[in-house]
Scaffold this active site. Structure first.
Site, PDB file in Angstrom:
ATOM      1  N   LYS A  29      40.490  29.616  48.206  1.00  0.00           N
ATOM      2  CA  LYS A  29      40.881  30.947  48.687  1.00  0.00           C
ATOM      3  C   LYS A  29      39.764  31.633  49.478  1.00  0.00           C
ATOM      4  O   LYS A  29      40.046  32.533  50.273  1.00  0.00           O
ATOM      5  CB  LYS A  29      41.266  31.831  47.509  1.00  0.00           C
ATOM      6  CG  LYS A  29      42.502  31.359  46.748  1.00  0.00           C
ATOM      7  CD  LYS A  29      43.771  31.905  47.355  1.00  0.00           C
ATOM      8  CE  LYS A  29      44.979  31.567  46.487  1.00  0.00           C
ATOM      9  NZ  LYS A  29      46.226  32.058  47.073  1.00  0.00           N
ATOM     10  N   SER A  65      45.424  38.922  40.244  1.00  0.00           N
ATOM     11  CA  SER A  65      44.808  38.673  38.938  1.00  0.00           C
ATOM     12  C   SER A  65      44.092  37.333  38.991  1.00  0.00           C
ATOM     13  O   SER A  65      43.631  36.823  37.990  1.00  0.00           O
ATOM     14  CB  SER A  65      45.877  38.647  37.851  1.00  0.00           C
ATOM     15  OG  SER A  65      46.856  37.689  38.187  1.00  0.00           O
TER      16      SER A  65
END
Lengths: 308, 308
Positions: free
Chosen positions: B51, B76
């Protein structure tokens, strides 16, 4: 006496069989220490530890006669797996004496390499007696885990690779148990990177190498109970001879410091290491000011933990 | 439409900031599969997952005006950490909306990168409402976790590195959740290795990408409860557009298969991966005959697990 040529020959001998393991860095750990640390990852080595190097170096130097009759050792740990693997590589039979209470995962690993496992009671005496019996029956050769020049030369090849990849290292740190890795690393340092200080790292609860180094006399280990199970063995006398001459210092750390360092490496580096492998980082963190701004290599000795 | 030049530009843009992560192999796993598998280890990436690539690629393309006001997202998981890190790299403020029950270790990681954490209830509605509020107050820019071309181009750079290092790959496998990694990988494959089949791998319990791919219509996820927590998100419509055109297949596996594959990687490769990252190996083992003798790359997407 192990000279430079013996280590270079060992490296040529083992290189086709082992991994030249990767060297990893971690910016979080560098920031914590205010130093530059390079981790040589022997947890990625064949059989999950540096022990593969010494085992294959020893097995490949057996005579044809010895090869026919096979090799043996007693081990509840990494040397057993390493010897089983090395014997398989060389097409040689292997007999590994293991205590009845050895972790199932380690027994399974030894068997997977095709070695024969002989169980005995878990005392050192039972292990040695059983090994003697196997050797008499089979006529096979004992391959010692650390107190043996061929093993030491094999372990030395790990630091050789470090010095090939990294120049101007201020320090090289390794864990010390029996002393195979530390003595080999110190010899490699002497020949291939003489300005690098080689330091052994040991749990306070298994401080026989520390006591031996600082007293100048080999001190026996007193039933060490450290979580760093790979470092519970007593320093070998051959290893101590090299360590006394060529090692620059031996540092200690507590059990809590070992657990914190292990957790730090698992969490931040995303690699699985055994507790013994965390001992050098624990010592670096404990003696942080001593290593400020230094360029440091650490040998991560292995990654064999029972993940149950 | 993302063309080849956009991916090449993204790679040049992100390369100075990210790791070109190592590619590892394991002989035991190769033997189990009867194939040759190369694991691209994004668990070693900055922030512990791929990511970081999409986040830094998006942040670096903001206007000066946008940079002054900062970036925001709700997460989250890995995107929150990645965006907090990317914002820090670019000297930009970051606001991360996280559910009150987010694991402490993830909250701590986001804060460590200097981002501001805004807590909300753990429903999707609360997360979106809170994000809207933050954006209105701060005037900051939302950086989407997957459904966004700049994010997809960033994630595509991972497969680009794979194709630079490995020629003649038969297959490239990635996990699929929102679809950022899979769509980026498929686009990279199309441009840089058109003979490689790109396959998405998904838990049976979160099979919305599978259902969408095979029906040709975007299907919503139905409250997936898989242990592969990174793959619980629904496929994005932009991602689905690329996946439908350029992905060759989507495979499924069970929860037990995911757990077994994860354990195999931890034990044998000595690397820490999150459950989502085990999904491609689980699919390979399940569909073993289909991949016999093939040359296969697998993207290990991340290593952020709570080791508590």
């Amino acid at each position: 006496m192990i000279d430079q040529i013996l280590i270079e020959q060992a490296h040529q001998r083992v290189a086709p069989h082992i991994h030249n393991t990767p060297i990893l860095t971690n910016s979080h750990i560098n920031n914590l220490l205010g130093a530059e640390v390079f981790f040589k990852c022997e947890n990625f080595q064949k059989t999950g530890s540096f022990k593969a190097r010494g085992a294959i170096n020893s097995v490949l130097q057996l005579s044809d006669e010895q090869k026919k009759k096979g090799v043996a050792t007693h081990s509840s740990g990494n040397h057993g797996q390493a010897l089983a693997w090395a014997a398989k590589m060389a097409g040689v039979a292997a007999y590994i004496v293991m205590p009845e209470n050895a972790p199932k995962v380690k027994v399974a690993a030894v068997k997977e390499y095709g070695a024969e496992v002989i169980f005995c009671k878990s005392t050192l005496e039972a292990r040695e007696t059983t090994l003697e019996k196997v050797m008499t029956e089979k006529g096979c050769t004992f391959i010692p885990p650390y107190n043996f020049d061929n093993t030491i030369c094999g372990q030395a090849t790990c630091a050789t690779e470090v010095f090939e990849d990294l120049q101007n290292l201020d320090f090289l740190l390794t864990p010390v148990g029996g002393g195979g890795l530390l003595s080999g690393s110190a010899l490699s340092g002497k020949y291939f990177s003489p300005t690098t200080k080689v330091i052994g790292c040991e749990p306070e609860l298994a401080n026989d190498a520390y006591a031996s180094f600082h007293s100048g006399e080999l001190q026996p280990a007193k039933e060490p109970i450290t979580i760093a199970d790979g470092l519970r063995t007593s320093l070998g006398d051959i290893n101590f001879g090299y360590i006394r001459k060529h090692v620059d210092d031996i540092l200690l750390c507590s059990e809590e410091e070992i657990m914190n360092a292990q957790k730090l490496i698992w969490q931040r580096m995303k690699i699985i290491i055994e507790p013994s492998s965390a001992v050098p980082l624990a010592c670096l963190l404990k003696h942080k000011t001593h290593f400020a701004k230094a360029k440091i290599a650490v040998i991560i000795s292995g990654g064999n933990v029972d993940l149950g």
